[in-house]
Design an enzyme around this catalytic site. Structure first.
Site, PDB file in Angstrom:
ATOM      1  N   GLU A   1      33.981  -0.334 -41.071  1.00 30.75           N
ATOM      2  CA  GLU A   1      33.602   0.341 -39.823  1.00 30.75           C
ATOM      3  C   GLU A   1      32.318  -0.249 -39.233  1.00 30.75           C
ATOM      4  O   GLU A   1      31.629   0.407 -38.458  1.00 30.75           O
ATOM      5  CB  GLU A   1      33.428   1.855 -40.044  1.00 30.75           C
TER       6      GLU A   1
ATOM      7  N   HIS B   1      29.233   8.062 -41.842  1.00 32.46           N
ATOM      8  CA  HIS B   1      30.641   8.439 -41.686  1.00 32.46           C
ATOM      9  C   HIS B   1      31.148   9.012 -43.005  1.00 32.46           C
ATOM     10  O   HIS B   1      30.973   8.391 -44.058  1.00 32.46           O
ATOM     11  CB  HIS B   1      31.466   7.211 -41.303  1.00 32.46           C
TER      12      HIS B   1
ATOM     13  N   HIS C   1      34.415  11.694 -44.910  1.00 32.63           N
ATOM     14  CA  HIS C   1      35.716  12.357 -44.792  1.00 32.63           C
ATOM     15  C   HIS C   1      35.540  13.826 -45.161  1.00 32.63           C
ATOM     16  O   HIS C   1      35.869  14.255 -46.266  1.00 32.63           O
ATOM     17  CB  HIS C   1      36.743  11.653 -45.683  1.00 32.63           C
TER      18      HIS C   1
ATOM     19  N   GLU D   1      22.569  29.111 -36.877  1.00 32.56           N
ATOM     20  CA  GLU D   1      21.757  27.883 -36.874  1.00 32.56           C
ATOM     21  C   GLU D   1      22.434  26.736 -36.117  1.00 32.56           C
ATOM     22  O   GLU D   1      21.763  25.801 -35.695  1.00 32.56           O
ATOM     23  CB  GLU D   1      21.474  27.426 -38.313  1.00 32.56           C
TER      24      GLU D   1
ATOM     25  N   HIS E   1      40.751  12.315 -39.608  1.00 32.74           N
ATOM     26  CA  HIS E   1      40.082  11.246 -40.355  1.00 32.74           C
ATOM     27  C   HIS E   1      38.708  11.670 -40.884  1.00 32.74           C
ATOM     28  O   HIS E   1      38.470  11.631 -42.087  1.00 32.74           O
ATOM     29  CB  HIS E   1      39.970   9.996 -39.458  1.00 32.74           C
TER      30      HIS E   1
HETATM   31  O1  2HA Z   1      37.391   3.452 -46.209  1.00 36.56           O
HETATM   32  O2  2HA Z   1      36.199   5.565 -44.376  1.00 36.56           O
HETATM   33  O3  2HA Z   1      37.123   4.723 -42.063  1.00 36.56           O
HETATM   34  C1  2HA Z   1      36.290   3.505 -45.420  1.00 36.56           C
HETATM   35  C2  2HA Z   1      36.542   4.414 -44.314  1.00 36.56           C
HETATM   36  C3  2HA Z   1      37.214   3.870 -43.141  1.00 36.56           C
HETATM   37 ZN    ZN Z   2      36.865   6.807 -42.820  1.00 36.03          ZN
END
Ligand code: 2HA
Ligand code: ZN
Length: 275
Positions: free
Chosen positions: A116, A140, A142, A170, A211
């Site tokens: 990414e 980032h 998940h 909050e 995602h």
């Molecule tokens: O595997 O999270 O979006 C890495 C990630 C791709």
């Molecule tokens: Zn990801």
């Protein structure tokens, strides 16, 4: 300064580990990047590797020309970062037009920066500009509950912001500008990077349907704290929706408006619509 003993490296590793312990980083899921301060680059410069070849970033980020970033490696597992950071993480340098990078430290068993990287760098470029250089972290993950909500809520900034705000007092204080949402897209490339960086012009949170989530912030604490707050709110919403499709009472638009003065936040009226 030994690179692994630097404060920013320790902060990076702790944040990655904290995210793993939250359950947000199955397998190689998620990625993290940090834009180094000039003083940090100078403090480690003598210990960087001799420059190797330039590799195309896959997009153009002229606003970041010459900057250094610590980034997670593609295919690397967050659960291994604290165990062996030199294998899982890299310090990269960008060229003087912001189109290529080269690795200056880390990834000692091979590999490259996160898949990414285009989204991370395009987000950094926007955030560096709109915050006058204050934001340095893009994260980032998940995040389970936030992802689950993208199957049942309309994928609009207005609905996600309002529903997340209502779940904890909050929330409008922690993310008064709201959250942005994009529908499902192929990850890892320039197109999703462009859509995400557009959201980063006005938000610090971008949700990728089915995602995960991207957050931006000044430092590791604020950025992790933001992700944690949004995800906790999503968890409460899921518990509420699991008990009942409707709420008996909630935080009202006028309640939100009355928070603005005491907490010195401005809450855009477009999130305070009548339901
Ligand atoms: O595997 O999270 O979006 C890495 C990630 C791709
Ligand atoms: Zn990801």
């Amino acid at each position: 300064m030994r690179i692994l003993e630097s404060k920013f490296v320790q902060g990076f590793i702790k944040m990655a580990d904290d995210g793993y312990k939250q359950g947000w980083h199955e397998r190689n899921g998620g990625n993290l990047s940090y834009r180094l301060k000039e003083s940090e680059v100078e403090s480690i410069r003598a210990r960087l590797n001799a420059p190797g070849d330039w590799t195309p970033i896959g997009t153009s980020v002229p606003g970041l020309a010459g900057e250094f970033f610590m980034v997670t490696g593609t295919g690397k597992y967050f659960r291994n970062i604290s165990v062996d950071p030199e294998v899982c993480v890299a310090i990269i340098e960008l060229d003087d037009i912001g189109e290529n990078y080269r690795i200056r430290w880390g990834l000692v068993e091979g590999g490259g920066p996160t898949s990414e990287l285009p989204t991370h760098l395009m987000n950094h470029e926007v955030k560096k500009r709109v915050t006058g250089g204050r934001h340095r972290v893009i994260y980032h993950a998940h995040t389970t509950n936030t992802i689950a909500l993208t199957f049942v809520l309309p994928l609009t900034d207005e609905v996600f912001t309002r529903e997340l705000w209502e779940m904890a007092t909050e929330c409008p204080v922690v993310f008064p500008e709201g959250v942005g949402v994009i529908g499902w897209m192929v990850p890892g490339g320039r197109d999703i990077a462009i859509e995400t960086s557009k959201l980063m012009e006005k938000y610090n949170v971008a949700i990728w349907a089915h995602h995960g989530m991207f957050c931006s912030g000044e430092d590791f604490d604020l950025t992790f704290g933001l992700m944690h707050t949004v995800e906790k709110s999503a968890e409460i919403l899921i518990k509420v929706l699991s008990m009942s499709p409707t709420k008996l009472q909630t935080i009202t638009p006028d309640n939100f408006r009355s928070l603005e003065k005491d907490f010195h936040v401005e809450l855009p009226e477009r999130f305070l619509y009548e339901k």
